[in-house]
Design an enzyme around this catalytic site. Structure first.
Site, PDB file in Angstrom:
ATOM      1  N   CYS A   1      -5.734  -0.376  -1.300  1.00  0.00           N
ATOM      2  CA  CYS A   1      -6.829   0.880  -0.934  1.00  0.00           C
ATOM      3  C   CYS A   1      -6.158   2.233  -1.360  1.00  0.00           C
ATOM      4  CB  CYS A   1      -7.261   0.742   0.424  1.00  0.00           C
ATOM      5  SG  CYS A   1      -8.328   1.890   0.755  1.00  0.00           S
TER       6      CYS A   1
ATOM      7  N   CYS B   1      -7.077   4.869   0.889  1.00  0.00           N
ATOM      8  CA  CYS B   1      -6.276   4.977   2.238  1.00  0.00           C
ATOM      9  C   CYS B   1      -5.010   5.540   2.178  1.00  0.00           C
ATOM     10  CB  CYS B   1      -6.112   3.553   3.025  1.00  0.00           C
ATOM     11  SG  CYS B   1      -7.652   2.544   2.950  1.00  0.00           S
ATOM     12  N   ASP B   2      -4.430   5.008   1.085  1.00  0.00           N
ATOM     13  CA  ASP B   2      -2.920   5.154   1.060  1.00  0.00           C
ATOM     14  C   ASP B   2      -2.429   6.014  -0.219  1.00  0.00           C
ATOM     15  OD1 ASP B   2      -2.729   3.293   3.142  1.00  0.00           O
ATOM     16  OD2 ASP B   2      -2.463   1.760   1.675  1.00  0.00           O
TER      17      ASP B   2
END
Ligand code: NDP
Length: 312
Positions: free
Chosen positions: A136, A139-140
């Site tokens: 992701c 997200c990261d």
């Protein structure tokens, strides 16, 4: 161990599950909704959603899911932050058991369990999970500011992730196993126009290396041909974007599925192979995988469940 009855049990809390909740609660069916492992589903891992109708300026994924949840609760859907572990599909009402061992006897079940990102299956993905390996980017990606990263895949997801990372990172490698991108033309163009994205066609990943986290990947190009060569790329982050698999394990050998595990629905409805069990969203949709489509099928599943309850 508690036991209770419900007319409608909804399993899953993405756009499909919540929309089914809105419709079923407005039909006075007092649905019970189990959120599952990732409350709010995949969209809680996205940033901006620009293609869901009704948000002309776009909306953040987590905000949209919070609003859907609120809308669901407003009409009386009971939402539980728990997981359903098994469903006995052999007799009605269906005996469903949750992670605490509590039993729900459900007259109908709406399966809206979504899908999860696929991994390559390399031992190094496990070794470096959370230490440089992610599925992701949104997200990261932030952890890799001004660093080099790689994205694996040649579809729209991979291009989207590469484009997102190219705004944060120093350099992005896109590792594509074929000699072309499968992505849509607009995505292909955007990716090829980005100066800090390098596309590695005909390449596969052999492994990752690094002391306390990912420091590089070993790549094989033109595997199995006389042009085969192996080389390293220096990266701190390794992002998978090679598609998704449906979260349907608990229904294996219970509901009809295709070879990939997507639940089959019949007769132009959300009805599965078992009367009284309906499926909605990505768990039964290998083709479109869009939030708006999932929401639409959640509505259909709730209407199908309502009709089923009236007829039985
Ligand atoms: P896709 O199935 O379209 O693409 C998966 C990619 O991963 C392919 O390039 C595939 O290669 C590659 N791949 C699969 N397995 C491996 C492997 N083991 N090793 C290396 N590469 C591998 O999945 P997406 O998630 O990209 O997209 C799914 C659907 O969602 C599509 O319909 C897409 O259009 C849609 N989508 C739309 C978006 C948008 O409109 N903004 C954004 C994201 C997705 P190969 O081509 O060789 O099979």
């Amino acid at each position: 161990m508690n036991q209770e009855n419900t007319k409608v049990l909804i399993i899953g809390s993405g756009p499909a599950g919540y929309t089914a909740g809105i419709y079923a609660s407005r039909a006075n069916l007092n649905p019970l909704l189990y959120e599952g492992q990732q409350p709010g589903g995949q969209l809680t891992q996205t940033t901006e959603i620009e293609n869901f109708p009704g948000y002309p300026k776009g909306i953040q994924g987590p905000d949209m899911m919070n609003e859907l949840r609120e809308q669901c609760e407003r009409f009386g859907t009971q939402i539980r932050n728990r997981i359903i572990e098994s469903v006995d599909v052999t007799s009605r009402p269906f005996k469903c058991v949750d992670e605490r061992g509590d039993i729900i006897m459900a007259d109908t079940v709406i399966v809206a369990t979504g899908a999860s990102a696929k991994y390559l299956g390399l031992p190094d993905e496990e070794k470096y999970r959370g230490m440089g390996v992610s599925a992701c980017a949104t997200c990261d990606g932030f952890f890799y500011r001004k660093k080099n990263v790689a994205v694996v895949g040649g579809g729209d997801t991979a291009c989207e992730e590469a484009l997102y990372l190219s705004t944060i990172c120093h350099k992005v490698y896109l590792i594509v196993r074929k000699d072309y991108l499968r992505a849509s033309d607009v995505m292909k163009r955007r990716v090829s126009e980005k100066e800090n994205i390098t596309i590695l066609f005909n390449c596969n990943t052999l492994g990752l290396f690094g002391e306390d986290g990912v420091e590089g990947a070993k790549i094989i190009e033109h595997k199995g041909t006389d042009r085969e060569q192996i080389f390293d790329i220096e990266i701190d982050g390794f992002f998978l974007a090679i598609g998704h698999r449906p979260n349907t394990e608990i229904f294996k050998d219970k509901l009809a599925m295709d070879s990939e595990g997507y639940i089959e629905t019949f007769n132009g409805t959300q009805q599965t192979s078992v009367d009284g069990i309906f499926a909605a969203g990505d768990c039964c949709d290998p083709r479109y995988r869009q939030a708006v489509v999932a929401a639409g099928s959640g509505c259909r599943a709730a209407l199908d469940a309502e009709r089923f309850l009236m007829e039985h």
